[in-house]
Design an enzyme around this catalytic site. Structure first.
Site, PDB file in Angstrom:
ATOM      1  N   TYR A  11      41.910  34.876  47.216  1.00  0.00           N
ATOM      2  CA  TYR A  11      41.410  36.242  47.071  1.00  0.00           C
ATOM      3  C   TYR A  11      42.366  37.233  47.736  1.00  0.00           C
ATOM      4  O   TYR A  11      42.736  38.258  47.140  1.00  0.00           O
ATOM      5  CB  TYR A  11      40.017  36.343  47.703  1.00  0.00           C
ATOM      6  CG  TYR A  11      39.325  37.672  47.532  1.00  0.00           C
ATOM      7  CD1 TYR A  11      38.695  38.004  46.340  1.00  0.00           C
ATOM      8  CD2 TYR A  11      39.269  38.587  48.589  1.00  0.00           C
ATOM      9  CE1 TYR A  11      38.031  39.213  46.187  1.00  0.00           C
ATOM     10  CE2 TYR A  11      38.603  39.799  48.440  1.00  0.00           C
ATOM     11  CZ  TYR A  11      37.994  40.106  47.245  1.00  0.00           C
ATOM     12  OH  TYR A  11      37.343  41.311  47.095  1.00  0.00           O
ATOM     13  N   ASP A  13      35.837  36.517  26.820  1.00  0.00           N
ATOM     14  CA  ASP A  13      36.331  35.856  28.029  1.00  0.00           C
ATOM     15  C   ASP A  13      37.734  36.389  28.298  1.00  0.00           C
ATOM     16  O   ASP A  13      38.692  36.025  27.600  1.00  0.00           O
ATOM     17  CB  ASP A  13      36.354  34.336  27.813  1.00  0.00           C
ATOM     18  CG  ASP A  13      36.818  33.581  29.051  1.00  0.00           C
ATOM     19  OD1 ASP A  13      37.284  34.224  30.010  1.00  0.00           O
ATOM     20  OD2 ASP A  13      36.719  32.336  29.051  1.00  0.00           O
ATOM     21  N   ILE A  34      28.864  45.223  40.921  1.00  0.00           N
ATOM     22  CA  ILE A  34      29.438  46.566  40.859  1.00  0.00           C
ATOM     23  C   ILE A  34      29.535  47.038  39.417  1.00  0.00           C
ATOM     24  O   ILE A  34      29.312  48.215  39.110  1.00  0.00           O
ATOM     25  CB  ILE A  34      30.823  46.588  41.537  1.00  0.00           C
ATOM     26  CG1 ILE A  34      30.695  46.239  43.028  1.00  0.00           C
ATOM     27  CG2 ILE A  34      31.490  47.957  41.375  1.00  0.00           C
ATOM     28  CD1 ILE A  34      32.032  46.099  43.751  1.00  0.00           C
ATOM     29  N   LYS A  40      44.469  39.898  45.495  1.00  0.00           N
ATOM     30  CA  LYS A  40      44.180  41.323  45.663  1.00  0.00           C
ATOM     31  C   LYS A  40      45.378  42.080  46.235  1.00  0.00           C
ATOM     32  O   LYS A  40      45.647  43.226  45.844  1.00  0.00           O
ATOM     33  CB  LYS A  40      42.945  41.516  46.545  1.00  0.00           C
ATOM     34  CG  LYS A  40      41.651  40.988  45.923  1.00  0.00           C
ATOM     35  CD  LYS A  40      41.359  41.597  44.565  1.00  0.00           C
ATOM     36  CE  LYS A  40      39.997  41.185  44.023  1.00  0.00           C
ATOM     37  NZ  LYS A  40      39.725  41.745  42.688  1.00  0.00           N
TER      38      LYS A  40
END
Length: 249
Positions: free
Chosen positions: A158, A53, A19, A162
């Site tokens: 995840y 990083d 993306i 999120k």
């Protein structure tokens, strides 16, 4: 063209991702000065490409220092970086606690730190817009039937990370709104990546999705540009779902 993106200084982390590359192109085409950030540089339309990083606080500090030295301001930030451990995707019952901790630290805590540092600059400027990247799985539960045929799964960390980013974004929107600073989320649905996705997953996801397909990476970029632009000047604390209707059913 989006109003008010021209000459805006926008930091884009994860600029080398699926993306990220599309977001970089879209922002640049709308006149933004994109400070692209990733572990490896590639040929792009970025105004500056920095190899940092973002899981290291000292490198985030250097990144922000470099941007301020070059431009004197930060108008926008997109948190697209997606660092993770090599065992990412292990089934829930087999996840080592140390791995869970490390992924939360690399993803959730990185988003906290860069938001904290950039928002204090935007507070002084009395302007700015941040877009944190969440996910459909930060909003709804996982459909594990998508992975049954090939024995895969969706990472538990995840969903936790999120979901946390969605509510952190709302907190920050409320906290910094009085300084004319906006903070929003963009939550992608499944994004097509044939090199890394099992054909069974693609088929099952597409069958369930109202639009009967996964999204394309390029379809994610305009939503991010919109949230950064002056066209969304009265939108903050929002989680924009770009998911083909996945969370509508």
């Amino acid at each position: 063209m989006y109003a008010g993106l021209n000459n805006k200084v926008i930091i884009l982390t994860g600029a080398g991702g699926l993306i990220g590359r599309e977001v970089l192109k879209h922002l640049s085409s709308n006149g933004a000065k994109v400070v692209a950030v990733d572990l490896k540089e590639y040929e792009s339309d970025a105004d500056i490409f920095l190899t940092f990083d973002v899981t290291k606080t000292e490198e985030i500090d250097l990144l922000i220092e470099r941007v301020i030295q070059n431009y004197g301001r930060i108008d926008g930030l997109v948190n697209l970086a997606y660092p993770r451990t090599l065992d990412w995707g292990t089934k829930f019952e087999d996840i080592p606690f140390e791995s869970w901790q490390k992924n939360v630290d690399m993803q959730m805590n990185t988003v906290f730190y860069i938001n904290q540092k950039v928002l204090e600059i935007m507070k002084k400027q009395k302007s700015g817009s941040i877009v944190n990247i969440a996910s459909i799985y930060g909003v709804v539960g996982n459909d594990f039937t998508l992975y049954e045929e090939y024995g895969g799964t969706s990472p538990a960390a995840y969903a936790a990370i999120k979901g946390g980013i969605v509510n952190l974004t709302k907190y920050l929107a409320s906290y910094y709104g009085k300084y004319n600073v906006r903070v929003n989320c963009m939550s992608p649905g499944g994004v097509l990546d044939e090199k890394n996705q099992n054909p069974s997953f693609i088929k099952r996801y597409s069958e369930k999705s109202p639009l009967k397909r996964l999204g394309n990476p390029a379809e994610m970029a305009p939503a991010i540009s919109f949230l950064l632009s002056d066209d969304s000047s009265f939108i903050t604390g929002h989680n924009l779902m770009v998911d083909g209707g996945w969370t509508a059913i």
